[in-house]
Design a protein around this motif. Structure first.
Motif, PDB file in Angstrom:
ATOM      1  N   ALA A  82       0.837  -1.211   0.000  1.00  0.00           N
ATOM      2  CA  ALA A  82       0.000   0.000   0.000  1.00  0.00           C
ATOM      3  C   ALA A  82       0.866   1.254   0.000  1.00  0.00           C
ATOM      4  O   ALA A  82       0.528   2.252  -0.632  1.00  0.00           O
ATOM      5  N   LEU A  83       1.985   1.186   0.691  1.00  0.00           N
ATOM      6  CA  LEU A  83       2.923   2.314   0.695  1.00  0.00           C
ATOM      7  C   LEU A  83       3.471   2.549  -0.711  1.00  0.00           C
ATOM      8  O   LEU A  83       3.547   3.688  -1.171  1.00  0.00           O
ATOM      9  N   SER A 138      -1.005   2.938   3.861  1.00  0.00           N
ATOM     10  CA  SER A 138      -0.434   1.777   4.551  1.00  0.00           C
ATOM     11  C   SER A 138      -0.900   1.732   6.007  1.00  0.00           C
ATOM     12  O   SER A 138      -1.130   0.656   6.555  1.00  0.00           O
ATOM     13  N   TYR A 139      -1.064   2.908   6.619  1.00  0.00           N
ATOM     14  CA  TYR A 139      -1.607   2.961   7.979  1.00  0.00           C
ATOM     15  C   TYR A 139      -3.078   2.526   8.007  1.00  0.00           C
ATOM     16  O   TYR A 139      -3.527   1.925   8.983  1.00  0.00           O
ATOM     17  N   LEU A 140      -3.816   2.810   6.944  1.00  0.00           N
ATOM     18  CA  LEU A 140      -5.205   2.338   6.872  1.00  0.00           C
ATOM     19  C   LEU A 140      -5.257   0.815   6.811  1.00  0.00           C
ATOM     20  O   LEU A 140      -6.097   0.189   7.463  1.00  0.00           O
ATOM     21  N   PHE A 183      -7.186  -1.406   9.577  1.00  0.00           N
ATOM     22  CA  PHE A 183      -8.250  -2.363   9.261  1.00  0.00           C
ATOM     23  C   PHE A 183      -7.831  -3.800   9.568  1.00  0.00           C
ATOM     24  O   PHE A 183      -8.647  -4.597  10.021  1.00  0.00           O
ATOM     25  N   ARG A 184      -6.572  -4.133   9.343  1.00  0.00           N
ATOM     26  CA  ARG A 184      -6.079  -5.457   9.720  1.00  0.00           C
ATOM     27  C   ARG A 184      -6.241  -5.683  11.218  1.00  0.00           C
ATOM     28  O   ARG A 184      -6.698  -6.723  11.675  1.00  0.00           O
ATOM     29  N   PHE A 222       6.933   3.907   8.635  1.00  0.00           N
ATOM     30  CA  PHE A 222       7.369   5.303   8.585  1.00  0.00           C
ATOM     31  C   PHE A 222       8.794   5.409   8.031  1.00  0.00           C
ATOM     32  O   PHE A 222       9.084   6.282   7.207  1.00  0.00           O
ATOM     33  N   ALA A 223       9.664   4.515   8.469  1.00  0.00           N
ATOM     34  CA  ALA A 223      11.047   4.522   7.969  1.00  0.00           C
ATOM     35  C   ALA A 223      11.082   4.280   6.467  1.00  0.00           C
ATOM     36  O   ALA A 223      11.828   4.947   5.740  1.00  0.00           O
TER      37      ALA A 223
END
Length: 186
Positions: free
Chosen positions: A46-47, A55-57, A61-62, A92-93
């Protein structure tokens, strides 16, 4: 790409991430309760496809699916928030050091920094969050059982270091395999 298509891809990646989370396994015989899963791979996809927010979404959801469909009590309510923080830092990295310039050297930098952040976060979270909560709510005080320093430096530290390296290596091969597909979405 339309918002609907993006939402469908994020939902699909979240479902795949949840399924991958169900298949976990220990990597250190001495700490068989510390398990690795590959639910981070769809988050990294996703990123690549979209951005850090996406990617945070997938991570959110996971995790929500995990609580709703496969919650296992105190272990999930203590371990899952730790997992979310550690994975968020790893992502984030990669967003900071690799997303804009997807070269091998930037990938190595992101892998090293992501692994270091993940490992440091899990050390601190175990020290200040998990160990006290397990002692209080699960009636299991690892500090009294084997010693806090021994637990942190012979189990938590090596496990999370190895986990971060495995994440980076596995995603590299997955990324190389699906790179032609991902390029069609850009």
């Amino acid at each position: 790409m339309t918002n609907t298509r993006k939402m469908v891809i994020i939902a699909s990646l979240s479902a795949i991430s949840f399924i991958l989370m169900l298949f976990n396994f220990p990597i250190m015989p001495a700490a068989s309760f510390l398990k690795i899963d590959f639910s981070i791979i769809p988050m990294l996809a996703a990123l690549v496809l979209f951005d850090l927010k996406s990617s945070y979404l997938v991570l959110f959801f996971r995790s929500l699916l995990k609580i709703l469909l496969d919650g296992k009590g105190v272990n999930d309510f203590i371990g899952l928030p730790m997992n979310i923080v550690a994975i968020a830092l790893f992502l984030f990295a990669f967003a900071l050091f690799w997303k804009k310039s997807q070269t091998k050297s930037h990938y190595m930098t992101a892998s090293i920094i992501g692994t270091a952040l993940l490992t440091l976060a899990m050390l601190l979270l175990n020290l200040f969050y998990a160990v006290p909560l397990y002692a209080k709510f699960a009636n299991f005080d690892i500090a009294k059982f084997i010693g806090l320093s021994k637990y942190l430096f012979t189990m938590v530290l090596p496990f999370n270091f190895i986990e971060g390296l495995i994440f980076a290596i596995v995603f590299y091969f997955v990324y190389m395999a699906i790179k032609p597909i991902l390029e069609r979405y850009h």
